[in-house]
Design a protein around this motif. Structure first.
Motif, short mmCIF file in Angstrom:
data_model
loop_
_atom_site.label_atom_id
_atom_site.label_comp_id
_atom_site.label_asym_id
_atom_site.label_seq_id
_atom_site.Cartn_x
_atom_site.Cartn_y
_atom_site.Cartn_z
N ALA A 19 -18.60 -38.58 26.69
CA ALA A 19 -20.18 -38.55 26.52
C ALA A 19 -20.30 -37.94 28.13
N TYR A 20 -19.77 -37.52 28.67
CA TYR A 20 -20.03 -36.53 29.78
C TYR A 20 -20.48 -35.43 29.44
N ARG A 21 -22.18 -35.24 30.49
CA ARG A 21 -22.13 -33.70 29.88
C ARG A 21 -23.18 -33.49 31.25
N PRO A 22 -21.77 -32.27 32.13
CA PRO A 22 -21.95 -31.57 33.46
C PRO A 22 -24.11 -31.65 33.08
N GLY A 23 -24.35 -31.96 34.08
CA GLY A 23 -26.35 -31.80 34.81
C GLY A 23 -26.44 -33.07 34.13
N ALA A 24 -26.10 -34.04 33.66
CA ALA A 24 -26.87 -34.24 32.38
C ALA A 24 -26.04 -36.13 33.07
N SER A 25 -24.69 -36.00 33.31
CA SER A 25 -24.35 -36.92 34.39
C SER A 25 -23.25 -37.55 34.79
N SER A 26 -22.70 -38.12 35.46
CA SER A 26 -21.12 -37.98 36.37
C SER A 26 -20.01 -39.10 35.78
N ASP A 156 -14.27 -16.82 38.81
CA ASP A 156 -14.92 -16.23 38.50
C ASP A 156 -15.17 -15.95 36.94
N ALA A 157 -16.15 -16.87 36.37
CA ALA A 157 -16.01 -17.26 35.15
C ALA A 157 -17.50 -17.82 35.07
N PRO A 158 -18.53 -16.34 34.55
CA PRO A 158 -19.73 -16.48 33.97
C PRO A 158 -20.48 -17.75 32.97
N GLY A 159 -21.11 -18.33 33.28
CA GLY A 159 -20.94 -19.24 32.15
C GLY A 159 -19.81 -20.84 32.21
N PHE A 160 -19.44 -20.90 33.31
CA PHE A 160 -17.88 -22.25 32.93
C PHE A 160 -18.78 -22.90 32.49
N ASP A 161 -17.86 -24.21 31.84
CA ASP A 161 -18.23 -25.03 31.61
C ASP A 161 -16.97 -26.45 31.80
N PRO A 162 -17.72 -27.41 33.43
CA PRO A 162 -16.44 -28.40 33.47
C PRO A 162 -16.28 -29.11 32.73
N ALA A 163 -17.35 -29.47 31.37
CA ALA A 163 -17.24 -30.74 30.86
C ALA A 163 -15.76 -30.68 30.38
N THR A 178 -10.30 -39.01 38.67
CA THR A 178 -10.77 -38.00 37.33
C THR A 178 -12.23 -37.98 37.86
N PHE A 179 -13.06 -36.91 38.55
CA PHE A 179 -14.18 -37.15 38.15
C PHE A 179 -14.92 -35.68 38.48
N GLY A 180 -16.35 -36.12 38.04
CA GLY A 180 -16.80 -34.87 37.27
C GLY A 180 -18.66 -35.34 37.43
N VAL A 181 -18.18 -35.15 39.13
CA VAL A 181 -19.65 -35.10 40.18
C VAL A 181 -20.84 -34.31 39.74
N ASP A 182 -22.07 -34.88 39.08
CA ASP A 182 -23.32 -33.51 39.10
C ASP A 182 -24.31 -33.25 40.72
N LEU A 183 -23.64 -32.33 41.64
CA LEU A 183 -24.17 -32.37 43.06
C LEU A 183 -25.53 -31.18 42.67
N ASP A 351 -20.16 -23.67 39.45
CA ASP A 351 -21.27 -23.37 39.23
C ASP A 351 -21.77 -22.57 38.65
N GLY A 352 -23.16 -21.39 38.04
CA GLY A 352 -22.54 -20.83 36.72
C GLY A 352 -21.89 -19.94 36.75
N GLY A 353 -21.41 -18.97 37.94
CA GLY A 353 -20.64 -18.18 37.66
C GLY A 353 -19.49 -18.01 37.69
N GLY A 354 -18.97 -19.13 38.18
CA GLY A 354 -17.48 -20.24 37.76
C GLY A 354 -17.29 -21.04 39.00
N LEU A 355 -16.38 -20.57 39.57
CA LEU A 355 -15.66 -22.24 40.39
C LEU A 355 -14.97 -22.33 41.39
N ASP A 356 -14.73 -23.47 42.21
CA ASP A 356 -13.91 -22.33 43.93
C ASP A 356 -13.41 -23.76 43.93
N LEU A 357 -12.10 -22.84 43.86
CA LEU A 357 -10.75 -24.61 43.95
C LEU A 357 -10.49 -24.29 45.49
N PHE A 358 -9.59 -25.58 45.65
CA PHE A 358 -9.85 -26.23 46.94
C PHE A 358 -8.40 -26.82 47.67
#
Length: 397
Positions: A19-26, A156-163, A178-183, A351-358
């Motif tokens: 049920a996890y949905r980025p932007g609507a849940s964490s 760089d990944a336009p439209g990237f979906d974290p789910a 494991t975590f997916g937190v809406d910032l 973010d909307g353009g991709g992601l930054d890994l650390f």
């Protein structure tokens, strides 16, 4: 404040993850269970203090008090706290909360294949090695004894979906966090940390510091050799002992009893071997919450260095980016003071353009720049594998 929860009963692990949905849940999944926070009922406000950690628990308790006074059914705060002491945490009382059982071993997770246009490191690998070399010199000059230096990889990944990546991580690393937190603002913090900063359940406390690492091998014999070598390594054992001692020293004032094993054990993830020590205890005062304990521990030498102030200064000088939530803490705490907080590593911010890994490595006297670069490359493998990429394909070293 009442400690009686009106939150929902625990269901299957698959329900909150699916049920996890980025932007609507964490989402936060741990060996104890899964938690899905949907929507925002009340956000924890920013602090007016330079050290925002100092009054974080008070602000959280105030927000939980508002929820209780209003008759809101959820009495839990969920989210993430950044690395810098003056940065704003992203913590909310959700509108709805779903709980599930722990993720169990199942079929291997398929990579979350997404279109990535380009990968570029920040800093470049040779500049990271040069920063490590400078840190070793500064350690030799007595400026500090350890510093954790990190690097980033921009995808760089336009439209990237974290789910799908979060779901793949939950399946790949069921023994981790494991975590997916809406910032907010279309940004998501996602990852799979192997390290428990601290948990409190009833009066029982646990922390599982990790320090000292070695990359896994696909060859079983070589993998076993690397694990054994890590367990024997004087450098890694010393680094681990410093972290474990700091964790125990920070917890001891809050505990009536604390057990610290004399020897570390091996902790295994899909990509890394770590030295770990499970510290357990009993809080002396049941009013001391999991968040109070987490704030007392953050940041440990495993993600910052020693002494803390000098290491923070070095990080600001040697890292060419703002860590943000990387090496902060992620998790939850409820009105009873129970909760779990993991160290925010093996992660990315999308973010909307991709992601930054650390990824980072602990630099001490005698550290080899090329070896530390290779360690960060191996640690990037957790997120890269969930994206369907290898470290060779990503050319991170």
């Amino acid at each position: 404040m009442t400690t009686v929860s009106t939150e929902p009963a625990v269901g299957s692990a698959a329900e909150p993850v699916a049920a996890y949905r980025p932007g609507a849940s964490s989402l936060f999944a741990s060996p104890r269970g899964t938690l899905l926070a949907e929507g925002t009922y009340f956000a924890v406000p920013p602090s007016g203090r330079r050290d925002a950690l100092a009054d974080l628990d008070r602000r959280v308790q105030a927000v939980l008090g508002v929820a209780e006074a209003a008759g809101h059914s959820v009495r839990t705060v969920v989210g993430a706290v950044p690395f810098a002491p003056d940065a704003h945490a992203q913590l909310v009382v959700p509108l709805h909360l779903r709980r599930g059982r722990p993720m169990g071993p199942g079929e291997p997770a398929r990579p979350a294949m997404q279109s990535i246009n380009r990968l570029h490191p920040v800093p470049a690998p040779d500049r990271y090695a040069a920063a490590v070399d400078r840190a070793v010199r500064e350690i030799g000059d007595g400026r500090y004894t350890k510093v954790v230096l990190a690097r980033s990889l921009r995808a760089d990944a336009p439209g990237f979906d974290p789910a799908p990546v979060v779901r793949a991580l939950a399946a790949r690393e069921p023994g981790g966090y494991t975590f997916g937190v809406d910032l907010g603002g279309g940004r998501t913090l996602l990852g799979a940390s192997p390290e428990l900063l601290v948990s409190r359940h009833g009066r029982q406390v646990a922390a599982h510091p990790l320090a000292g690492s070695a990359a896994r091998s696909a060859d079983p014999a070589e993998d076993a050799r690397r694990a054994a070598a890590l367990l024997r390594s004087e450098k890694d054992r010393h680094e681990h002992a410093v972290v474990t001692r700091a964790v125990a020293d920070a917890l001891r004032p809050f505990c009536a009893q604390l057990t610290v094993p004399a020897e570390p054990t091996l902790v295994r993830t899909n990509t890394m071997w770590h030295l770990g020590t499970l510290v357990t205890g009993t809080v002396a005062d049941p009013a001391v919450s999991a968040l109070t304990l987490a704030a007392a521990l953050h940041p440990t030498p495993a993600v910052c260095g020693t002494p803390t102030t000098a290491a923070r200064t070095a990080i600001g000088e040697l890292e060419p980016f703002d860590r943000g939530f990387y090496t902060g803490m992620v998790g939850w705490v409820d009105a009873a003071g129970d909760g779990e907080w993991a160290v925010t590593i093996r992660c990315a911010v999308a973010d909307g353009g991709g992601l930054d890994l650390f990824a980072g490595a602990g630099i001490v006297a005698g550290s080899d720049p090329e070896a530390e670069l290779a360690e960060t490359s191996a640690k990037l493998g957790t997120m890269l594998a969930a994206l369907g990429l290898s470290t060779e394909q990503a050319d991170v070293s």
